[in-house]
Motif scaffolding. Structure first.
Motif, PDB file in Angstrom:
ATOM      1  N   ILE A 119       0.875  -1.165  -0.050  1.00 19.67           N
ATOM      2  CA  ILE A 119       0.212   0.041  -0.177  1.00 19.67           C
ATOM      3  C   ILE A 119       0.823   1.146  -0.170  1.00 19.67           C
ATOM      4  O   ILE A 119       0.538   2.219  -0.685  1.00 19.67           O
ATOM      5  CB  ILE A 119      -0.901   0.046   1.373  1.00 19.67           C
ATOM      6  N   GLN A 120       2.008   1.227   0.462  1.00 23.93           N
ATOM      7  CA  GLN A 120       3.010   2.232   0.888  1.00 23.93           C
ATOM      8  C   GLN A 120       3.647   2.720  -0.478  1.00 23.93           C
ATOM      9  O   GLN A 120       4.365   3.742  -0.317  1.00 23.93           O
ATOM     10  CB  GLN A 120       3.916   2.149   1.881  1.00 23.93           C
ATOM     11  N   PHE A 121       3.588   2.124  -1.428  1.00 26.57           N
ATOM     12  CA  PHE A 121       4.608   2.125  -2.746  1.00 26.57           C
ATOM     13  C   PHE A 121       3.628   2.485  -3.924  1.00 26.57           C
ATOM     14  O   PHE A 121       4.195   2.424  -5.032  1.00 26.57           O
ATOM     15  CB  PHE A 121       5.403   1.103  -2.964  1.00 26.57           C
ATOM     16  N   PRO A 122       2.322   2.816  -3.848  1.00 23.03           N
ATOM     17  CA  PRO A 122       1.663   3.010  -4.968  1.00 23.03           C
ATOM     18  C   PRO A 122       2.111   4.303  -5.899  1.00 23.03           C
ATOM     19  O   PRO A 122       2.120   4.305  -6.817  1.00 23.03           O
ATOM     20  CB  PRO A 122       0.202   3.137  -4.906  1.00 23.03           C
ATOM     21  N   GLN A 123       2.431   5.276  -4.972  1.00 20.30           N
ATOM     22  CA  GLN A 123       2.956   6.409  -5.784  1.00 20.30           C
ATOM     23  C   GLN A 123       4.312   6.225  -6.638  1.00 20.30           C
ATOM     24  O   GLN A 123       4.413   6.847  -7.644  1.00 20.30           O
ATOM     25  CB  GLN A 123       3.461   7.527  -4.613  1.00 20.30           C
ATOM     26  N   LEU A 124       5.164   5.459  -6.178  1.00 22.10           N
ATOM     27  CA  LEU A 124       6.431   5.085  -6.975  1.00 22.10           C
ATOM     28  C   LEU A 124       6.007   4.160  -8.433  1.00 22.10           C
ATOM     29  O   LEU A 124       6.485   4.573  -9.502  1.00 22.10           O
ATOM     30  CB  LEU A 124       7.304   3.878  -6.230  1.00 22.10           C
ATOM     31  N   GLN A 125       4.925   3.506  -8.468  1.00 22.72           N
ATOM     32  CA  GLN A 125       4.495   2.722  -9.323  1.00 22.72           C
ATOM     33  C   GLN A 125       3.889   3.789 -10.320  1.00 22.72           C
ATOM     34  O   GLN A 125       4.066   3.749 -11.719  1.00 22.72           O
ATOM     35  CB  GLN A 125       3.508   1.612  -9.233  1.00 22.72           C
ATOM     36  N   LYS A 126       3.045   4.677  -9.680  1.00 23.83           N
ATOM     37  CA  LYS A 126       2.291   5.610 -10.778  1.00 23.83           C
ATOM     38  C   LYS A 126       3.426   6.671 -11.347  1.00 23.83           C
ATOM     39  O   LYS A 126       3.143   6.928 -12.412  1.00 23.83           O
ATOM     40  CB  LYS A 126       1.373   6.559  -9.563  1.00 23.83           C
ATOM     41  N   LEU A 127       4.441   6.879 -10.492  1.00 23.82           N
ATOM     42  CA  LEU A 127       5.680   7.552 -11.222  1.00 23.82           C
ATOM     43  C   LEU A 127       6.040   6.960 -12.152  1.00 23.82           C
ATOM     44  O   LEU A 127       6.373   7.669 -13.361  1.00 23.82           O
ATOM     45  CB  LEU A 127       6.490   8.171  -9.983  1.00 23.82           C
ATOM     46  N   ILE A 128       6.303   5.647 -12.275  1.00 27.16           N
ATOM     47  CA  ILE A 128       6.954   5.087 -13.159  1.00 27.16           C
ATOM     48  C   ILE A 128       6.204   4.849 -14.496  1.00 27.16           C
ATOM     49  O   ILE A 128       6.517   5.191 -15.755  1.00 27.16           O
ATOM     50  CB  ILE A 128       7.330   3.570 -12.830  1.00 27.16           C
ATOM     51  N   ASN A 129       4.801   4.743 -14.267  1.00 25.98           N
ATOM     52  CA  ASN A 129       3.803   4.635 -15.457  1.00 25.98           C
ATOM     53  C   ASN A 129       3.706   5.813 -16.333  1.00 25.98           C
ATOM     54  O   ASN A 129       3.234   5.904 -17.306  1.00 25.98           O
ATOM     55  CB  ASN A 129       2.742   4.014 -15.043  1.00 25.98           C
ATOM     56  N   SER A 130       3.779   7.081 -15.523  1.00 25.88           N
ATOM     57  CA  SER A 130       3.464   8.363 -15.962  1.00 25.88           C
ATOM     58  C   SER A 130       4.764   9.043 -16.372  1.00 25.88           C
ATOM     59  O   SER A 130       4.528  10.487 -16.627  1.00 25.88           O
ATOM     60  CB  SER A 130       2.475   9.081 -15.060  1.00 25.88           C
ATOM     61  N   LYS A 131       5.830   8.725 -16.319  1.00 28.45           N
ATOM     62  CA  LYS A 131       6.963   9.293 -16.249  1.00 28.45           C
ATOM     63  C   LYS A 131       7.131  10.083 -17.514  1.00 28.45           C
ATOM     64  O   LYS A 131       7.932  11.219 -17.755  1.00 28.45           O
ATOM     65  CB  LYS A 131       8.181   8.372 -16.094  1.00 28.45           C
ATOM     66  N   LYS A 132       6.587   9.496 -18.763  1.00 28.25           N
ATOM     67  CA  LYS A 132       6.976  10.422 -20.044  1.00 28.25           C
ATOM     68  C   LYS A 132       6.203  11.696 -19.995  1.00 28.25           C
ATOM     69  O   LYS A 132       6.446  12.436 -20.627  1.00 28.25           O
ATOM     70  CB  LYS A 132       6.687   9.428 -21.086  1.00 28.25           C
ATOM     71  N   SER A 133       4.916  11.889 -19.243  1.00 31.81           N
ATOM     72  CA  SER A 133       4.047  13.072 -19.530  1.00 31.81           C
ATOM     73  C   SER A 133       4.222  13.740 -18.308  1.00 31.81           C
ATOM     74  O   SER A 133       3.646  14.725 -18.205  1.00 31.81           O
ATOM     75  CB  SER A 133       2.663  12.413 -19.835  1.00 31.81           C
ATOM     76  N   ALA A 134       4.486  13.190 -16.873  1.00 28.23           N
ATOM     77  CA  ALA A 134       4.564  14.035 -15.728  1.00 28.23           C
ATOM     78  C   ALA A 134       5.287  15.095 -15.841  1.00 28.23           C
ATOM     79  O   ALA A 134       6.642  15.200 -16.472  1.00 28.23           O
ATOM     80  CB  ALA A 134       4.944  13.034 -14.804  1.00 28.23           C
ATOM     81  N   LEU A 140      13.906  -4.104  -3.490  1.00 22.73           N
ATOM     82  CA  LEU A 140      13.174  -4.318  -4.956  1.00 22.73           C
ATOM     83  C   LEU A 140      12.516  -3.222  -5.326  1.00 22.73           C
ATOM     84  O   LEU A 140      12.800  -2.720  -6.395  1.00 22.73           O
ATOM     85  CB  LEU A 140      12.117  -5.569  -4.628  1.00 22.73           C
ATOM     86  N   ASN A 141      12.028  -2.396  -4.465  1.00 20.48           N
ATOM     87  CA  ASN A 141      11.572  -1.190  -4.828  1.00 20.48           C
ATOM     88  C   ASN A 141      12.595  -0.084  -5.148  1.00 20.48           C
ATOM     89  O   ASN A 141      12.425   0.694  -5.904  1.00 20.48           O
ATOM     90  CB  ASN A 141      10.460  -0.528  -3.568  1.00 20.48           C
ATOM     91  N   PHE A 142      13.836  -0.379  -4.371  1.00 20.99           N
ATOM     92  CA  PHE A 142      15.041   0.718  -4.537  1.00 20.99           C
ATOM     93  C   PHE A 142      15.270   0.329  -6.204  1.00 20.99           C
ATOM     94  O   PHE A 142      15.700   1.210  -6.774  1.00 20.99           O
ATOM     95  CB  PHE A 142      16.092   0.446  -3.756  1.00 20.99           C
ATOM     96  N   LEU A 143      15.272  -0.929  -6.215  1.00 22.35           N
ATOM     97  CA  LEU A 143      16.068  -1.001  -7.580  1.00 22.35           C
ATOM     98  C   LEU A 143      15.173  -0.672  -8.919  1.00 22.35           C
ATOM     99  O   LEU A 143      15.527  -0.250  -9.844  1.00 22.35           O
ATOM    100  CB  LEU A 143      16.262  -2.759  -8.018  1.00 22.35           C
ATOM    101  N   GLN A 144      13.869  -0.533  -8.763  1.00 19.98           N
ATOM    102  CA  GLN A 144      13.008  -0.067  -9.618  1.00 19.98           C
ATOM    103  C   GLN A 144      13.256   1.441  -9.643  1.00 19.98           C
ATOM    104  O   GLN A 144      13.287   2.037 -10.720  1.00 19.98           O
ATOM    105  CB  GLN A 144      11.547  -0.331  -9.123  1.00 19.98           C
ATOM    106  N   TYR A 145      13.304   2.199  -8.647  1.00 16.10           N
ATOM    107  CA  TYR A 145      13.467   3.603  -8.444  1.00 16.10           C
ATOM    108  C   TYR A 145      14.916   3.948  -9.097  1.00 16.10           C
ATOM    109  O   TYR A 145      14.862   4.779  -9.948  1.00 16.10           O
ATOM    110  CB  TYR A 145      13.507   4.104  -6.988  1.00 16.10           C
ATOM    111  N   PHE A 146      15.942   3.190  -8.769  1.00 14.59           N
ATOM    112  CA  PHE A 146      17.121   3.629  -9.146  1.00 14.59           C
ATOM    113  C   PHE A 146      17.436   3.162 -10.613  1.00 14.59           C
ATOM    114  O   PHE A 146      17.978   4.147 -11.409  1.00 14.59           O
ATOM    115  CB  PHE A 146      18.192   2.617  -8.620  1.00 14.59           C
ATOM    116  N   GLY A 147      16.763   2.318 -11.174  1.00 13.57           N
ATOM    117  CA  GLY A 147      16.900   1.898 -12.706  1.00 13.57           C
ATOM    118  C   GLY A 147      16.017   2.611 -13.461  1.00 13.57           C
ATOM    119  O   GLY A 147      16.120   2.513 -14.654  1.00 13.57           O
ATOM    120  N   ASP A 148      14.998   3.576 -13.120  1.00  6.96           N
ATOM    121  CA  ASP A 148      14.243   4.317 -13.919  1.00  6.96           C
ATOM    122  C   ASP A 148      15.243   5.617 -14.297  1.00  6.96           C
ATOM    123  O   ASP A 148      14.678   6.829 -13.816  1.00  6.96           O
ATOM    124  CB  ASP A 148      13.082   4.958 -13.209  1.00  6.96           C
TER     125      ASP A 148
END
Length: 262
Positions: free
Chosen positions: A25-40, A77-85
């Motif tokens: 629950i605490q990480f939805p913002q990161l996923q949203k950020l990844i999905n919308s990165k091109k237009s945000a 795992l969430n850090f790896l997603q964050y760092f790799g974006d």
């Protein structure tokens, strides 16, 4: 006894499910950020980063019910997603890197794999070597030469940060000497190699705190960590600036040519 055992198991299972639910629950913002990165917009991305920092602060303080390692794994795992974006990181930077590791090291200081990521992401990318060193020192309080195996690497990562990013040759010399001491407890080829190279680096620094050879050798360590292309280019530039050269052999390994004089 059987009833107590079942109750204990049920309690443990519920706690595990609750933790998993809270973490997810605490990480939805990161996923949203990844999905919308091109237009945000940058403003939106910065708000997402602030929200993520609050989530990490919450995870650092929440009770674990004995599942610290589990929480540490999920956050890594969430850090790896964050760092790799790379696309988002180019806009916002890497300021959350130490925040991830603050939580992970608090939960699982013996999670050896995180220390290399801590050094690279926090010192090299986020430009916070002091924070990386402080977190390594915090984790080292829970480590020993034998537990976990190859924990001598943490001293090497700390020495790299101290020498290359703080220019603190005295502290780096102590870190490399400790890495050599810890690695010398093992007879396998990898540990003996680490013991010998760390000892040589420590000796270089004790004789000449401004040793180019020691700095080139330390950048070579970074280069040999199988890092991404950006870090690889940074290490090669630094080695060349110190008068050295990096030659890639036909086998794909890196050969370092040192300058004629230290």
């Amino acid at each position: 006894m059987l009833l107590l055992s079942r109750n204990a198991f049920a309690t443990s299972l519920v706690a595990c499910v609750c933790i998993l639910g809270v973490v997810l629950i605490q990480f939805p913002q990161l996923q949203k950020l990844i999905n919308s990165k091109k237009s945000a917009s940058l403003e939106t991305l910065e708000k997402e980063i602030k929200s993520e920092k609050l989530s990490l602060n919450f995870l650092q303080k929440m009770p674990s019910f004995g599942y610290d390692n589990f929480i540490g794994d999920l956050i890594y795992l969430n850090f790896l997603q964050y760092f790799g974006d790379d696309e988002v990181r180019d806009k916002t930077g890497y300021s959350l890197s130490p925040e991830y590791f603050e939580v992970i090291i608090e939960r699982d200081p013996r999670f050896l794999a995180v220390y290399r990521s801590l050094s690279i992401s926090t010192s090299l990318y986020a430009a916070m070597p002091e924070r990386a060193i402080a977190l390594s020192e915090k984790g080292l309080k829970s480590l020993s030469p034998w537990i976990p195996e190859k924990s001598y690497y943490v001293w090497r990562y700390k020495g790299i940060d101290e020498l290359l990013f703080l220019g603190n040759a005295q502290a780096a010399q102590k870190s490399f000497a400790t890495a050599a001491n810890w690695a010398s407890n093992f007879s396998d080829a990898e540990s003996q190699l680490i013991a010998n190279t760390s000892q040589r680096t420590a000796e270089f620094l004790s004789r000449n705190p401004n040793s180019k050879y020691a700095q080139i050798s330390t950048w070579a360590m970074v280069l040999n960590y199988q890092v991404d292309q950006r870090t690889r280019k940074r290490a090669i530039r630094a080695i060349e600036a110190l008068g050295g050269k990096v030659i890639t052999t036909p086998e794909g390994t890196n050969k370092i040519v040192f300058p004629p004089k230290d």
